[in-house]
Motif scaffolding. Structure first.
Motif, short mmCIF file in Angstrom:
data_model
loop_
_atom_site.label_atom_id
_atom_site.label_comp_id
_atom_site.label_asym_id
_atom_site.label_seq_id
_atom_site.Cartn_x
_atom_site.Cartn_y
_atom_site.Cartn_z
N LEU A 51 24.81 9.43 -14.78
CA LEU A 51 25.46 8.15 -14.49
C LEU A 51 24.85 7.49 -13.26
O LEU A 51 24.45 6.32 -13.29
CB LEU A 51 26.96 8.35 -14.27
N GLU A 52 24.76 8.22 -12.15
CA GLU A 52 24.18 7.68 -10.93
C GLU A 52 24.05 8.79 -9.90
O GLU A 52 24.66 9.86 -10.03
CB GLU A 52 25.03 6.55 -10.35
N VAL A 53 23.26 8.52 -8.86
CA VAL A 53 23.20 9.39 -7.71
C VAL A 53 23.37 8.54 -6.46
O VAL A 53 22.81 7.45 -6.36
CB VAL A 53 21.87 10.18 -7.64
N ASN A 54 24.17 9.04 -5.54
CA ASN A 54 24.41 8.35 -4.27
C ASN A 54 23.77 9.17 -3.16
O ASN A 54 24.27 10.26 -2.83
CB ASN A 54 25.91 8.18 -4.03
N PRO A 55 22.68 8.68 -2.54
CA PRO A 55 22.04 9.42 -1.45
C PRO A 55 22.92 9.54 -0.21
O PRO A 55 22.61 10.33 0.68
CB PRO A 55 20.77 8.61 -1.15
N ASP A 56 23.98 8.74 -0.15
CA ASP A 56 24.92 8.80 0.97
C ASP A 56 26.29 9.30 0.52
O ASP A 56 27.30 9.06 1.17
CB ASP A 56 25.08 7.41 1.62
N GLY A 57 26.32 9.99 -0.60
CA GLY A 57 27.58 10.36 -1.21
C GLY A 57 28.46 11.23 -0.34
O GLY A 57 28.00 12.20 0.29
N ASP A 58 29.77 10.89 -0.31
CA ASP A 58 30.74 11.66 0.45
C ASP A 58 30.99 13.00 -0.23
O ASP A 58 30.79 13.15 -1.44
CB ASP A 58 32.08 10.91 0.53
N TRP A 59 31.46 13.97 0.55
CA TRP A 59 31.88 15.23 -0.06
C TRP A 59 33.18 15.79 0.51
O TRP A 59 33.81 16.62 -0.11
CB TRP A 59 30.77 16.29 0.05
N LEU A 60 33.62 15.33 1.66
CA LEU A 60 34.83 15.92 2.25
C LEU A 60 36.06 15.71 1.37
O LEU A 60 36.92 16.59 1.27
CB LEU A 60 35.08 15.33 3.64
N TRP A 61 36.16 14.54 0.74
CA TRP A 61 37.32 14.28 -0.13
C TRP A 61 37.34 15.28 -1.28
O TRP A 61 38.40 15.84 -1.62
CB TRP A 61 37.27 12.86 -0.68
N TYR A 62 36.19 15.55 -1.88
CA TYR A 62 36.10 16.51 -2.99
C TYR A 62 36.44 17.91 -2.50
O TYR A 62 37.13 18.67 -3.20
CB TYR A 62 34.71 16.47 -3.61
N GLU A 63 35.95 18.27 -1.32
CA GLU A 63 36.28 19.58 -0.77
C GLU A 63 37.78 19.74 -0.55
O GLU A 63 38.37 20.78 -0.88
CB GLU A 63 35.54 19.79 0.56
N ARG A 64 38.41 18.71 0.01
CA ARG A 64 39.85 18.80 0.26
C ARG A 64 40.64 18.92 -1.04
O ARG A 64 41.59 19.71 -1.13
CB ARG A 64 40.31 17.58 1.07
#
Length: 309
Positions: free
Chosen positions: A268-281
């Motif tokens: 679908l897409e790639v975000n080179p600045d993609g967040d991850w803390l929300w997914y971790e939480r």
């Protein structure tokens, strides 16, 4: 004064906290010298980059940038993500963006690396043999087609400073189409799938989450309804992600992938600045932060060995 210390420099222009987590692990667990410039430091901290020597001075501390990781460093992103909203002018945003570009150019290693912009990713992914949804860009939604489709405004969070309006730009199914006319939007075929994955590429390492949501906009309209589960990345998805990252020279990226019932991956897409803390939480698992810090630490060590040689 002595020889300036080599150091990791982290520049977080969005204030999401991801690079703050990486900085803490680097300094307190891995013993890597690191400088963190946060969103609130831009304009407040005294910083200088010497174009002849490549040295960075930040609030009186002089270092040689060995590894630089800058997130959301474009001028529009810096302006839009300013807190409070409207506190950074476009001129100031462009000036900081140029400063960060010089800082990155002085580094031995730079993250996240390169990636095609926006929907150009889809064309290039297909050329690399990775499946993508059929996609058009149009301002005439009445002529977009009759199949099940999803209407998207890419990167709306980087251009809309009022978070209250984010829901208006979130993805919607074709049944909730907006009126014809106005700005172009992305219209993408709905891909029947058995799984939706967020896959973090960390210089060859992978962290995958399976994401389930009741509708495409749920991340913004009903985040409590979104479930996130850490999973083993399927082999076919891992191969597709690594193929694209290698083709584009992308060290870090957050890949959004679908898996068809047959097992075939769809990019679908790639975000080179993609967040991850929300997914971790949401997942209750914090492996991405640790792997990101290890990735930076290992790059720092390898770069030092290369310079010494």
């Amino acid at each position: 004064m002595g020889t300036p210390q080599r150091a990791v420099v982290l520049v977080d222009c969005a204030g999401g906290g991801e690079l703050g987590a990486v900085h803490d692990i680097l300094v307190h667990s891995l013993g890597s010298p690191a400088v963190l410039l946060r969103r609130e430091d831009l304009g407040r901290a005294a910083v200088t980059i010497d174009l002849d020597t490549g040295l960075l001075t930040a609030d009186g501390r002089c270092v040689r940038p060995a590894v630089v990781w800058a997130r959301h460093s474009s001028a529009p992103a810096i302006v839009t993500q300013a807190d409070p909203a409207g506190s950074v002018t476009m001129l100031e945003g462009a000036s900081w963006s140029a400063f960060i570009a010089h800082l990155t150019a002085a580094a031995e290693v730079a993250f996240p690396g390169e990636a095609p912009v926006g929907t150009l990713q889809l064309r290039k992914a297909r050329k690399s043999g990775v499946q993508t949804p059929r996609t058009i860009i149009t301002n005439d939604l009445r002529g977009a087609g009759t199949r099940r489709e999803i209407v998207k405004t890419p990167d709306f969070r980087l251009f809309e400073p009022d978070r209250g309006k984010w829901r208006d730009h979130a993805p919607v199914m074709a049944g909730g189409r907006r009126p014809a006319g106005g700005r172009p939007v992305v219209v993408q075929e709905y891909v029947p799938h058995s799984r939706e994955l967020r896959v973090y590429h960390l210089d060859g390492g992978l962290c995958a989450f399976e994401v389930a949501m009741p509708e495409p906009a749920a991340m913004w309209t009903d985040p409590a309804a979104v479930t996130v589960t850490p999973v083993e990345c399927p082999a076919a998805v891992a191969a597709a992600v690594r193929t694209l990252a290698a083709a584009w020279g992308l060290r870090y990226g957050a890949f959004d992938m679908l898996v068809r019932p047959s097992g075939e991956p769809v990019f679908l897409e790639v975000n080179p600045d993609g967040d991850w803390l929300w997914y971790e939480r949401r997942a209750g698992w914090h492996g991405v932060s640790f792997m990101a810090a290890v990735m930076v630490h290992e790059s720092f060590v390898r770069a030092g060995e290369s310079v010494a040689a």
